[in-house]
Motif scaffolding. Structure first.
Motif, short mmCIF file in Angstrom:
data_model
loop_
_atom_site.label_atom_id
_atom_site.label_comp_id
_atom_site.label_asym_id
_atom_site.label_seq_id
_atom_site.Cartn_x
_atom_site.Cartn_y
_atom_site.Cartn_z
N VAL A 122 -22.63 -2.74 -38.69
CA VAL A 122 -23.31 -2.95 -37.68
C VAL A 122 -24.20 -1.71 -37.14
O VAL A 122 -25.38 -2.05 -36.84
N ARG A 125 -27.08 -1.17 -39.42
CA ARG A 125 -28.15 -2.14 -39.21
C ARG A 125 -29.13 -1.94 -38.20
O ARG A 125 -30.12 -2.29 -37.83
N ALA A 126 -28.39 -1.66 -36.95
CA ALA A 126 -29.10 -1.35 -35.65
C ALA A 126 -30.00 0.05 -35.90
O ALA A 126 -31.05 0.13 -35.48
N PRO A 257 -18.97 -7.85 -36.69
CA PRO A 257 -20.31 -8.52 -37.02
C PRO A 257 -20.29 -9.75 -36.52
O PRO A 257 -21.55 -10.28 -36.45
N ARG A 261 -22.59 -8.45 -32.61
CA ARG A 261 -23.97 -8.46 -33.07
C ARG A 261 -24.66 -9.69 -32.10
O ARG A 261 -25.67 -9.77 -31.60
N SER A 265 -27.53 -9.59 -29.58
CA SER A 265 -28.71 -10.36 -29.63
C SER A 265 -29.05 -11.19 -28.29
O SER A 265 -30.35 -10.96 -28.09
#
Length: 346
Positions: A122, A125-126, A257, A261, A265
């Motif tokens: 996570v 990805r950020a 995840p 996340r 979002s």
């Protein structure tokens, strides 16, 4: 390692599953959509208004194939079993391994390593998606946290002492939440994460996280009940009256995840704002009724997304991951698998 049997998940509203010879047949609006040989099935699970014929339920009971029913949201309703059930033996083995330090540690190390690795995914990805908007010092903090989580995951797989593993799990959570604000894009101060607070959550972002964690815990508990495991007898989480410790164990692999996340979002895109929360007299912060419905819709949409399961190599909706992992856990306890394969996100 024995070959895993398949589980047939039926979630389409109005679907009907019936027996035809030695097959389970799924019909929608009277049309056959799928046919599966019973000897290849380990379970038939119906969600919502999907129905199953008595003949198929009887055939599943005779063959030891789990036939279970859940609501649309994944709440466990019922399980059909024959006169001889393996569930008592499964739970006995669950309790035995929980009391055996080495075997308990083998399961806990997989859970802790997967949790740390998934938290790292996570963060990575950020950094990839929003790293250009971060200051150099903040990007360095994010990188340092990723490295530490990687090291924790690597250390965990070589440990068998449960107390040491619990210490690593706590450190992973601390390192992860220290940099959690760096993944937020919202400019609203009231939605910024400061520290993790629970029982009760004291600010909006903690209220959102806690609500989503509750939904995930609910799904994990239902999944465990569906395969005959005791959701209260955990391995990583200590046993306490009223606590679904095994459901909390299972949730650790999926928490970052699936929940974190989604929470990021919803706030980063402005779908959830400060006006969607209200304060209680005891200091707790909760979602408004309207916002709760919006979060539930987003949660259901999130659960429809598919990924390739790293162990099974099959496309799997996120909402079915608790059921898949619960079945893998049960098969590990039965000796069908040499080790418990946790869910590790790519």
């Amino acid at each position: 390692m024995r070959r895993l049997l398949n589980t047939l998940y039926v979630s389409t509203e109005g679907a009907y599953v019936r027996k035809d010879g030695e097959n389970a047949v799924v019909e929608i609006d009277g049309l056959e959509k799928l046919r599966a040989p019973l000897h290849l099935l380990g379970g038939v699970i119906c969600f919502g208004r999907a129905n199953m014929s008595p003949a198929l339920m009887g055939a599943c009971a005779e063959r030891g194939v789990t036939a279970a029913f859940f609501t649309e949201n994944g709440k466990f309703l019922a399980r059909v079993e024959g006169p001889v059930s393996g569930n008592v033996l499964l739970r006995r083995e669950q309790y035995r391994r929980g009391d055996a330090p080495t075997e308990c540690g083998a399961i806990v190390c997989a859970i802790v390593a997967a949790k740390a690795q998934n938290q790292r995914t996570v963060l990575k990805r950020a950094a990839r998606d929003h790293g250009q908007g971060l200051a150099t010092a903040d990007l360095a903090r994010l990188d340092a946290a990723q490295i530490r989580l990687r090291d924790i995951a690597r250390r965990a797989v070589h440990l068998s002492d449960v107390d040491q593993l619990r210490g690593l799990e706590g450190e992973a959570a601390q390192r992860y939440f220290e940099v959690f604000p760096l993944m937020q894009r919202t400019e609203e101060p009231a939605l910024r994460f400061v520290r993790r607070s629970r029982r009760p959550p004291l600010d909006p972002i903690n209220a959102l996280l806690s609500f989503l964690y509750t939904l995930l815990t609910h799904d994990c508990r239902s999944a465990l009940e569906g395969v005959g495991l005791d959701p209260a007898a955990g391995f990583l989480h200590r046993l306490r009256p009223g606590r679904p410790s095994l459901a909390l164990d299972l949730m650790e692999e999926l928490r970052a995840p699936m929940v974190d996340r989604l929470a990021l979002s919803l706030t980063n895109r402005g779908q959830i704002q400060v006006r969607d929360f209200r304060s209680m007299e005891n200091g707790a912060t909760v979602l408004t009724d309207t916002a709760r419905k919006a979060v539930l819709v987003a949660w259901q949409e999130r659960k429809k997304q598919e990924i390739e399961h790293p162990f099974l190599g099959e496309k799997t909706p996120l909402g079915l991951l608790p059921h898949v992992q619960a079945r893998l856990f049960a098969r590990t306890l039965r000796g069908d698998l040499d080790f418990y394969p946790p869910m590790i996100w790519r």
